[in-house]
Design a protein around this motif. Structure first.
Motif, PDB file in Angstrom:
ATOM      1  N   ARG A  51      -2.556  30.280  36.773  1.00  0.00           N
ATOM      2  CA  ARG A  51      -3.319  30.155  35.324  1.00  0.00           C
ATOM      3  C   ARG A  51      -4.635  30.132  35.382  1.00  0.00           C
ATOM      4  N   ARG A  52      -5.455  29.592  36.601  1.00  0.00           N
ATOM      5  CA  ARG A  52      -6.676  29.586  36.662  1.00  0.00           C
ATOM      6  C   ARG A  52      -7.204  30.842  36.837  1.00  0.00           C
ATOM      7  N   LEU A  53      -6.679  31.522  37.498  1.00  0.00           N
ATOM      8  CA  LEU A  53      -7.397  33.217  37.748  1.00  0.00           C
ATOM      9  C   LEU A  53      -7.031  33.876  36.505  1.00  0.00           C
ATOM     10  N   GLY A  54      -5.928  34.003  35.783  1.00  0.00           N
ATOM     11  CA  GLY A  54      -5.577  34.757  34.635  1.00  0.00           C
ATOM     12  C   GLY A  54      -5.591  36.204  35.218  1.00  0.00           C
ATOM     13  N   ALA A  55      -5.704  37.218  34.136  1.00  0.00           N
ATOM     14  CA  ALA A  55      -5.467  38.598  34.435  1.00  0.00           C
ATOM     15  C   ALA A  55      -6.638  39.278  34.652  1.00  0.00           C
ATOM     16  N   ALA A  56      -7.637  38.913  34.131  1.00  0.00           N
ATOM     17  CA  ALA A  56      -9.033  39.657  34.286  1.00  0.00           C
ATOM     18  C   ALA A  56      -9.282  40.097  35.600  1.00  0.00           C
ATOM     19  N   PRO A  57      -9.422  39.168  36.713  1.00  0.00           N
ATOM     20  CA  PRO A  57      -9.916  39.767  38.016  1.00  0.00           C
ATOM     21  C   PRO A  57      -8.773  40.851  38.562  1.00  0.00           C
ATOM     22  N   LEU A  58      -7.381  40.796  38.374  1.00  0.00           N
ATOM     23  CA  LEU A  58      -6.630  41.626  38.739  1.00  0.00           C
ATOM     24  C   LEU A  58      -6.743  42.979  37.995  1.00  0.00           C
ATOM     25  N   ARG A  59      -7.037  42.978  36.772  1.00  0.00           N
ATOM     26  CA  ARG A  59      -7.446  44.201  36.276  1.00  0.00           C
ATOM     27  C   ARG A  59      -8.718  44.852  36.761  1.00  0.00           C
ATOM     28  N   LEU A  60      -9.588  44.150  36.862  1.00  0.00           N
ATOM     29  CA  LEU A  60     -10.972  44.774  37.570  1.00  0.00           C
ATOM     30  C   LEU A  60     -10.758  45.217  38.734  1.00  0.00           C
ATOM     31  N   LEU A  61      -9.874  44.546  39.473  1.00  0.00           N
ATOM     32  CA  LEU A  61      -9.349  44.986  40.936  1.00  0.00           C
ATOM     33  C   LEU A  61      -8.617  46.444  41.017  1.00  0.00           C
ATOM     34  N   PHE A  62      -7.716  46.527  40.027  1.00  0.00           N
ATOM     35  CA  PHE A  62      -7.026  47.890  39.939  1.00  0.00           C
ATOM     36  C   PHE A  62      -7.959  48.806  39.418  1.00  0.00           C
ATOM     37  N   GLU A  63      -8.754  48.545  38.377  1.00  0.00           N
ATOM     38  CA  GLU A  63      -9.619  49.620  37.938  1.00  0.00           C
ATOM     39  C   GLU A  63     -10.750  50.044  39.068  1.00  0.00           C
ATOM     40  N   THR A  64     -11.043  49.051  39.866  1.00  0.00           N
ATOM     41  CA  THR A  64     -12.107  49.442  41.111  1.00  0.00           C
ATOM     42  C   THR A  64     -11.227  50.411  42.062  1.00  0.00           C
ATOM     43  N   LEU A  65      -9.969  50.179  42.257  1.00  0.00           N
ATOM     44  CA  LEU A  65      -9.236  50.983  43.271  1.00  0.00           C
ATOM     45  C   LEU A  65      -8.737  52.276  42.685  1.00  0.00           C
ATOM     46  N   ALA A  66      -8.559  52.389  41.465  1.00  0.00           N
ATOM     47  CA  ALA A  66      -7.920  53.424  40.653  1.00  0.00           C
ATOM     48  C   ALA A  66      -8.940  54.822  40.689  1.00  0.00           C
ATOM     49  N   GLY A  67      -8.194  55.913  40.955  1.00  0.00           N
ATOM     50  CA  GLY A  67      -8.761  57.003  41.172  1.00  0.00           C
ATOM     51  C   GLY A  67      -8.426  57.968  41.966  1.00  0.00           C
ATOM     52  N   PRO A  68      -8.527  59.238  41.917  1.00  0.00           N
ATOM     53  CA  PRO A  68      -8.100  60.215  42.758  1.00  0.00           C
ATOM     54  C   PRO A  68      -8.417  60.037  44.201  1.00  0.00           C
ATOM     55  N   VAL A  69      -7.444  60.125  45.250  1.00  0.00           N
ATOM     56  CA  VAL A  69      -7.634  59.719  46.701  1.00  0.00           C
ATOM     57  C   VAL A  69      -7.579  60.702  47.548  1.00  0.00           C
ATOM     58  N   GLY A  70      -7.049  61.975  47.055  1.00  0.00           N
ATOM     59  CA  GLY A  70      -6.885  63.104  48.120  1.00  0.00           C
ATOM     60  C   GLY A  70      -8.031  64.102  47.947  1.00  0.00           C
ATOM     61  N   TRP A  71      -8.372  64.639  49.316  1.00  0.00           N
ATOM     62  CA  TRP A  71      -9.437  65.601  49.597  1.00  0.00           C
ATOM     63  C   TRP A  71      -9.020  66.986  48.693  1.00  0.00           C
ATOM     64  N   PRO A  72      -9.885  67.563  48.210  1.00  0.00           N
ATOM     65  CA  PRO A  72      -9.559  68.919  47.587  1.00  0.00           C
ATOM     66  C   PRO A  72      -8.911  69.741  48.555  1.00  0.00           C
ATOM     67  N   ARG A  73      -9.126  69.841  49.874  1.00  0.00           N
ATOM     68  CA  ARG A  73      -8.334  70.910  50.866  1.00  0.00           C
ATOM     69  C   ARG A  73      -6.971  70.125  51.270  1.00  0.00           C
ATOM     70  N   THR A  74      -6.530  68.842  50.802  1.00  0.00           N
ATOM     71  CA  THR A  74      -5.281  68.453  50.974  1.00  0.00           C
ATOM     72  C   THR A  74      -4.353  69.122  50.695  1.00  0.00           C
ATOM     73  N   PRO A  75      -3.236  69.628  51.159  1.00  0.00           N
ATOM     74  CA  PRO A  75      -2.010  70.457  50.511  1.00  0.00           C
ATOM     75  C   PRO A  75      -1.555  69.724  49.275  1.00  0.00           C
ATOM     76  N   GLY A  76      -1.347  70.509  48.397  1.00  0.00           N
ATOM     77  CA  GLY A  76      -0.708  70.115  46.807  1.00  0.00           C
ATOM     78  C   GLY A  76      -1.727  69.592  46.096  1.00  0.00           C
ATOM     79  N   VAL A  77      -3.012  69.028  46.467  1.00  0.00           N
ATOM     80  CA  VAL A  77      -3.761  68.239  45.292  1.00  0.00           C
ATOM     81  C   VAL A  77      -4.388  68.945  44.519  1.00  0.00           C
ATOM     82  N   CYS A  78      -4.821  70.263  44.661  1.00  0.00           N
ATOM     83  CA  CYS A  78      -5.580  71.400  43.782  1.00  0.00           C
ATOM     84  C   CYS A  78      -4.637  72.653  43.392  1.00  0.00           C
ATOM     85  N   PHE A  79      -4.925  73.225  42.465  1.00  0.00           N
ATOM     86  CA  PHE A  79      -4.409  74.311  41.744  1.00  0.00           C
ATOM     87  C   PHE A  79      -5.644  75.321  41.786  1.00  0.00           C
TER      88      PHE A  79
END
Length: 478
Positions: A109-137
């Protein structure tokens, strides 16, 4: 004499294995996530806590940083009690505090949802290199929108008041369900963005909240639920390209016929190219079934982007379903969430999404060290099991050397799936309330190897294609 000989023999067969556990000092020691702490390091945890203003005012036996890792660990051990999760975090530590369930609930309860949301938004995003098979068309990174309504929450007055209950053919569902909408990188199944809330708002309403995640390097894949003209206009405004399947009732104007059988048209004020095709699947047991596809895309050059290649590419959007499979079943074990109130559900969902993304990052980093390896071959199950073991042992919390693979990556690379085989399974689930409870007529009733897939490219104006499409609108995607 025989006893002494037996004892000496037993001693010769035993060995002692020791390792050094390196964690934060004092009461911060339980605040770790095993090897995943390298992806969610102490500095990042402290930063999101400070940014959201939930750092403890005085040093407690349960500081906020330990609480952040505890909530993440709850999602890694979904079938374990609060006290049991804490025991997993402290199993290899000496002198760690042993709080009761009430204290751990207070910590949440002390933590709440805000720090977990910010943590996800920090980690979220593309992670594959363009040369990785299947990542790009071509030069575009393929991404996909899709919704999920199978994450259930406890049936409490608070949760019902927020989410309601889904209607089913035989009444209402047993538990309230969250409407989760994510944008996924199809090549790696990593999350680029996510939102969730009540299912009453509809998928497009939630998808609009993720349009800011799109950019001009991406090619969006989406099914028939996202073919509304206004929505496609908004997608085009982000400068991302799209490849979207059209509903059978949509009749866009034909502006020009192209040599490959596709046509130029306009939807929602956006100039598009429409590709119509009959796809027929022939199974090894002789079963044949198929369907008509009409795809609208902003990739207008039929020479650079052939119709056949785009028809094949469209099915990459099903990688999104595998991402949800890993989230719901591999990670969550198909369980109902713990939290009985909306604030707790929100915190738990952001923690679940952040943990999922951290594991995807670990997997993709490992696969990147084996050039030419498709991320599809990496086992999410192996990654989850290894990560849980390393949490219990408090191993590799702090990296002693520059090791990009780690124990999680080595376990994944040692147990790669074989190349994907062409096969088909009935689209069916066990729940009698689901519309997929029964097998689609005309399809195999069990997993069957595919012998051949044929694609006939046509134009939307052909009468034969139109009649055939009407007869197959209930069969779904092949």
């Amino acid at each position: 004499m025989r006893t002494q000989s037996a004892m000496r023999a037993a001693a010769a067969l035993t060995r002692t294995v020791t390792w050094t556990v390196t964690v934060a000092a004092g009461v911060f020691g339980p605040g770790h996530l095993g090897e995943l702490t390298r992806i969610v390091p102490f500095e990042l945890a402290d930063a999101v806590l400070a940014e959201t203003g939930v750092v403890q005012r005085r040093l407690r036996l349960l500081p906020s940083r330990a609480g952040l890792y505890f909530v993440l660990a709850m999602c890694l051990f979904p079938g374990t009690s609060y006290a049991g999760v804490w025991r997993e975090l402290t199993a290899a530590l000496r002198g760690a505090p042993c709080p009761d369930g009430k204290a751990l609930r207070g910590l949440r309860r002390r933590l709440g949802a805000a720090p977990l949301r910010l943590l996800f938004e920090t980690l979220a995003g593309p992670v594959g290199w363009p040369r990785t098979p299947g990542v790009c068309f071509g030069r575009y990174r393929t991404v996909a929108f899709d919704g999920c309504r199978s994450v259930k929450v406890p049936d409490t007055p608070g949760n019902r008041g927020w989410l309601g209950k889904l209607n089913a053919s035989l009444g209402e569902t047993g538990y309230p369900a969250i409407q989760l909408m994510t944008l996924v990188e199809t090549g790696t199944r990593a999350l680029i963005g996510a939102v969730f809330g009540t299912p009453a708002d509809g998928e497009i309403t939630w998808a609009r909240k993720l349009l800011d995640c799109l950019d001009d390097t991406m090619l969006l894949l989406a099914d028939r639920g996202f073919d509304a003209g206004e929505f496609l206009h908004e997608v085009a405004a982000t400068r991302a390209q799209f490849l979207v399947r059209l509903t059978s009732t949509r009749r866009p104007p034909v502006l020009k016929h192209l040599p490959d059988g596709s046509v130029l048209s306009v939807i929602g004020g956006v100039k598009v190219r429409i590709i119509a095709a009959e796809v027929t699947v022939t199974c090894a047991d002789g079963t044949r079934y198929g369907g008509t596809y009409r795809l609208a895309t902003t990739l207008l050059d039929h020479r650079a982007y052939p119709a056949g290649a785009l028809i094949r590419l469209y099915h990459e959007r099903w990688e999104h379903e595998i991402a949800y499979l890993a989230l719901r079943h591999t990670l969550l074990h198909g369980r109902v969430l713990r939290s009985g109130d909306p604030a707790g559900v929100e915190q738990e969902m952001w923690a679940l999404l952040a943990l999922y993304q951290a594991l995807r990052i670990a997997i993709t980093d490992a696969v990147a060290t084996a050039p030419g390896t498709d991320p599809d071959r990496a086992s999410y199950q192996i990654a989850v099991e290894t990560a849980a073991t390393l949490v219990t042992q408090a191993r590799n919390v702090v990296a002693g050397t520059a090791d990009l693979v780690g124990d999680i990556g080595r376990a994944v690379l040692a147990n790669l799936h074989g190349p994907r085989r062409p096969r088909v399974y009935p689209r069916r689930v066990k729940s009698p309330l689901s519309r997929w409870a029964k097998n689609t007529p005309g399809r195999p009733s069990k997993g069957t190897q595919v012998a051949k897939i044929t694609t006939a490219i046509g134009t939307p104006s052909q009468p034969a294609v139109t009649r055939r499409r009407r007869s197959l609108t209930t069969t779904g995607d092949p």
